[in-house]
Design a protein around this motif. Sequence first.
Motif, PDB file in Angstrom:
ATOM      1  N   ASP A   5      20.567 -48.454  33.061  1.00 21.64           N
ATOM      2  CA  ASP A   5      21.230 -47.574  32.126  1.00 21.64           C
ATOM      3  C   ASP A   5      20.203 -46.389  31.492  1.00 21.64           C
ATOM      4  O   ASP A   5      19.303 -47.040  30.786  1.00 21.64           O
ATOM      5  CB  ASP A   5      22.353 -48.044  31.107  1.00 21.64           C
ATOM      6  N   LEU A   6      20.263 -45.350  31.786  1.00 28.15           N
ATOM      7  CA  LEU A   6      19.495 -44.272  31.112  1.00 28.15           C
ATOM      8  C   LEU A   6      19.936 -43.783  29.982  1.00 28.15           C
ATOM      9  O   LEU A   6      19.034 -42.960  29.150  1.00 28.15           O
ATOM     10  CB  LEU A   6      19.010 -43.106  32.122  1.00 28.15           C
ATOM     11  N   ARG A   7      21.014 -43.904  29.301  1.00 29.63           N
ATOM     12  CA  ARG A   7      21.535 -43.408  27.978  1.00 29.63           C
ATOM     13  C   ARG A   7      20.483 -43.370  26.823  1.00 29.63           C
ATOM     14  O   ARG A   7      20.678 -42.481  26.099  1.00 29.63           O
ATOM     15  CB  ARG A   7      22.877 -43.905  27.679  1.00 29.63           C
ATOM     16  N   HIS A   8      19.866 -44.626  26.628  1.00 27.23           N
ATOM     17  CA  HIS A   8      19.170 -44.876  25.654  1.00 27.23           C
ATOM     18  C   HIS A   8      18.247 -43.989  25.773  1.00 27.23           C
ATOM     19  O   HIS A   8      17.639 -43.623  24.351  1.00 27.23           O
ATOM     20  CB  HIS A   8      18.529 -46.297  25.889  1.00 27.23           C
ATOM     21  N   TYR A   9      17.488 -43.240  26.736  1.00 28.27           N
ATOM     22  CA  TYR A   9      16.485 -42.523  26.649  1.00 28.27           C
ATOM     23  C   TYR A   9      16.915 -41.195  26.325  1.00 28.27           C
ATOM     24  O   TYR A   9      16.092 -40.065  26.106  1.00 28.27           O
ATOM     25  CB  TYR A   9      15.559 -42.635  28.048  1.00 28.27           C
ATOM     26  N   LEU A  10      18.133 -40.829  26.650  1.00 28.78           N
ATOM     27  CA  LEU A  10      18.628 -39.374  26.757  1.00 28.78           C
ATOM     28  C   LEU A  10      19.426 -38.998  25.418  1.00 28.78           C
ATOM     29  O   LEU A  10      19.905 -37.711  25.326  1.00 28.78           O
ATOM     30  CB  LEU A  10      19.400 -39.164  28.076  1.00 28.78           C
ATOM     31  N   THR A  11      19.940 -40.090  24.819  1.00 23.17           N
ATOM     32  CA  THR A  11      20.975 -39.737  23.497  1.00 23.17           C
ATOM     33  C   THR A  11      20.595 -40.568  22.627  1.00 23.17           C
ATOM     34  O   THR A  11      20.099 -41.313  22.307  1.00 23.17           O
ATOM     35  CB  THR A  11      22.554 -39.983  23.975  1.00 23.17           C
ATOM     36  N   PRO A  62      23.860 -54.154  22.489  1.00 27.74           N
ATOM     37  CA  PRO A  62      22.700 -54.509  22.710  1.00 27.74           C
ATOM     38  C   PRO A  62      22.188 -55.158  23.902  1.00 27.74           C
ATOM     39  O   PRO A  62      21.821 -56.382  24.025  1.00 27.74           O
ATOM     40  CB  PRO A  62      22.306 -55.332  21.361  1.00 27.74           C
ATOM     41  N   TYR A  63      22.319 -54.735  25.226  1.00 24.78           N
ATOM     42  CA  TYR A  63      22.296 -55.205  26.308  1.00 24.78           C
ATOM     43  C   TYR A  63      21.220 -54.515  27.218  1.00 24.78           C
ATOM     44  O   TYR A  63      21.673 -52.959  27.002  1.00 24.78           O
ATOM     45  CB  TYR A  63      23.269 -55.854  27.246  1.00 24.78           C
ATOM     46  N   GLN A  64      20.332 -54.848  27.929  1.00 20.58           N
ATOM     47  CA  GLN A  64      19.523 -53.861  28.850  1.00 20.58           C
ATOM     48  C   GLN A  64      19.140 -54.556  30.147  1.00 20.58           C
ATOM     49  O   GLN A  64      18.864 -55.741  30.078  1.00 20.58           O
ATOM     50  CB  GLN A  64      18.445 -53.330  27.909  1.00 20.58           C
ATOM     51  N   TYR A  65      19.128 -53.948  31.245  1.00 17.46           N
ATOM     52  CA  TYR A  65      18.865 -54.332  32.473  1.00 17.46           C
ATOM     53  C   TYR A  65      17.760 -53.302  33.127  1.00 17.46           C
ATOM     54  O   TYR A  65      18.052 -52.166  33.278  1.00 17.46           O
ATOM     55  CB  TYR A  65      19.956 -54.604  33.413  1.00 17.46           C
ATOM     56  N   VAL A  66      16.458 -53.886  33.450  1.00 13.50           N
ATOM     57  CA  VAL A  66      15.579 -53.000  33.972  1.00 13.50           C
ATOM     58  C   VAL A  66      14.734 -53.667  35.068  1.00 13.50           C
ATOM     59  O   VAL A  66      14.453 -55.025  34.944  1.00 13.50           O
ATOM     60  CB  VAL A  66      14.356 -52.739  32.725  1.00 13.50           C
ATOM     61  N   TRP A  67      14.541 -53.071  36.079  1.00  7.40           N
ATOM     62  CA  TRP A  67      13.949 -53.505  37.394  1.00  7.40           C
ATOM     63  C   TRP A  67      12.428 -53.279  37.046  1.00  7.40           C
ATOM     64  O   TRP A  67      11.888 -52.077  36.704  1.00  7.40           O
ATOM     65  CB  TRP A  67      14.269 -52.814  38.467  1.00  7.40           C
TER      66      TRP A  67
END
Length: 262
Positions: free
Chosen positions: A136-142, A148-153
Amino acid sequence: MGWQRVFGGQVIGQSLVAATRTVEGRGVHSLHGYFMRPGDPEVPILYQVERIRDGRSFTTRRVVAIQHGKAIFSMSASFQVDEDGLDHQIDLPEGLPMPEDLPSEQEFKERVIDGAPENVRRYWQRERPIERRPVDLRHYLTREKLDPYQYVWVRTTGPLPPDRESHACVLAYASDLTLLDTSLFPHGTSVFDKTIQTASLDHAMWFHRPFKADEWLLYAQDSPWTGGARGFSRGLIYTREGVLVASVAQEGLIRPIDPAKA
């Protein structure tokens, strides 16, 4: 990037390298570290290793990272011979996109770099050893307040040596990436916000199975609590086949500062 301090994951990873060089025939199974002072990126870091115990099954080491004659970080690490035993794990969340289905870092940069603040642009323009592909890219754009959950490869940008120890040390380095940020999701801010002071305070990691850090791993993160100028975050790290290989927990400093002093 304007933070004027050493990245915490670098000190964690290098401390584990130092401890690992004093151990033979046993893989690391856990580490627990405390950040005491910000690291100075202009001078070398000295790592002192103390041999605490060499038992029949477990080995314990203590590492202190020193700059300017003072400790900036301390860590205990435990190593174990490979053993069989009971076995279970929490499964990988279903329905998440695979890394091939997500924008590469280069594609992400091309999408957001022009409209990003200067410190964010500098961060993304730098060449780094770990590639990340957030689900999910929203944290970087808005500035949207998110759950409070995040998934990153994550994976290294190049191949690593085949030895198990190198992959563990690199994953220890990568485990500090994005974790503190997860505790900021519900507040619509990030570590780039100049009105808050952020820093890793302590960091713990458990290694469950061998893995390859130069192959895609999913870093599933959550933040159960933030308060008292601190944020608490957890992480589970899976292979793309859904095997749980490591777990992480961290508290970080989240302190509001006077915008006039930012």
